[in-house]
Design a protein around this motif. Structure first.
Motif, mmCIF file in Angstrom:
data_model
loop_
_atom_site.group_PDB
_atom_site.id
_atom_site.type_symbol
_atom_site.label_atom_id
_atom_site.label_comp_id
_atom_site.label_asym_id
_atom_site.label_seq_id
_atom_site.Cartn_x
_atom_site.Cartn_y
_atom_site.Cartn_z
ATOM 1 N N ASN A 21 53.826 19.006 57.596
ATOM 2 C CA ASN A 21 52.719 19.889 57.953
ATOM 3 C C ASN A 21 52.085 20.649 56.811
ATOM 4 O OD1 ASN A 21 53.123 19.396 60.712
ATOM 5 N ND2 ASN A 21 54.703 20.947 60.807
ATOM 6 N N TYR A 22 52.548 20.523 55.625
ATOM 7 C CA TYR A 22 52.110 21.388 54.540
ATOM 8 C C TYR A 22 50.591 21.433 54.406
ATOM 9 C CZ TYR A 22 56.984 21.426 53.204
ATOM 10 O OH TYR A 22 58.335 21.592 53.203
ATOM 11 N N SER A 23 50.014 22.614 54.676
ATOM 12 C CA SER A 23 48.560 22.747 54.620
ATOM 13 C C SER A 23 48.041 22.607 53.191
ATOM 14 C CB SER A 23 48.115 24.081 55.211
ATOM 15 O OG SER A 23 48.699 25.158 54.504
ATOM 16 N N ASN A 24 48.876 22.920 52.196
ATOM 17 C CA ASN A 24 48.436 22.775 50.816
ATOM 18 C C ASN A 24 48.542 21.323 50.339
ATOM 19 O OD1 ASN A 24 51.226 22.682 50.726
ATOM 20 N ND2 ASN A 24 51.413 23.967 48.911
ATOM 21 N N VAL A 73 47.211 18.715 52.397
ATOM 22 C CA VAL A 73 46.435 17.969 53.375
ATOM 23 C C VAL A 73 45.688 16.822 52.702
ATOM 24 C CG1 VAL A 73 44.479 18.080 54.954
ATOM 25 C CG2 VAL A 73 46.231 19.821 55.037
ATOM 26 N N VAL A 78 52.795 15.023 62.552
ATOM 27 C CA VAL A 78 52.798 16.467 62.324
ATOM 28 C C VAL A 78 53.321 17.179 63.564
ATOM 29 C CG1 VAL A 78 50.904 16.437 60.636
ATOM 30 C CG2 VAL A 78 50.379 16.721 63.051
#
Length: 112
Positions: free
Chosen positions: A67-70, A72, A6
């Protein structure tokens, strides 16, 4: 081995991921590829999550870049190693400019 990479855009995540995948002979997963369909259309959220869950929960080894937080889910919990590319903005800006010049409107590995 299960690895997540990340960091900021332009920090070198995808290049590092590609080299790690070749070194360890593990298939790499770029979250950009999961997130986007051709012509930058967004993939359905449920499908993206399902695809990533399949990798995280069902594979003996993985290298995941992004990095997509949605997206994780539990990828960090299941990872043996997490690489965080936390470089300053000037290094990342240089990386973005260099990438733009190198690919000059051609699609790079992490997007095909």
């Amino acid at each position: 081995m299960k690895i997540c990479v990340v960091g900021y855009s332009g920090s070198g995540k995808s290049s590092f991921t590609y080299k790690l995948a070749k070194h360890y002979q593990i298939e790499e997963t770029y979250l950009d590829k999961l997130n986007f369909l051709p012509n930058w259309k967004l993939r359905d959220q449920n499908l993206k999550v399902s695809m990533l869950e399949n990798i995280v929960y069902n594979k003996d080894s993985f290298i995941i870049d992004g990095n997509y937080s949605n997206l994780v889910i539990d990828r960090f919990v299941y990872s043996d190693k997490i690489f965080i590319f936390n470089f300053n903005r000037f290094k990342c800006l240089y990386g973005l400019i260099r990438r733009r010049i190198k690919y000059n409107n051609k699609t790079r590995n992490s997007m095909t």
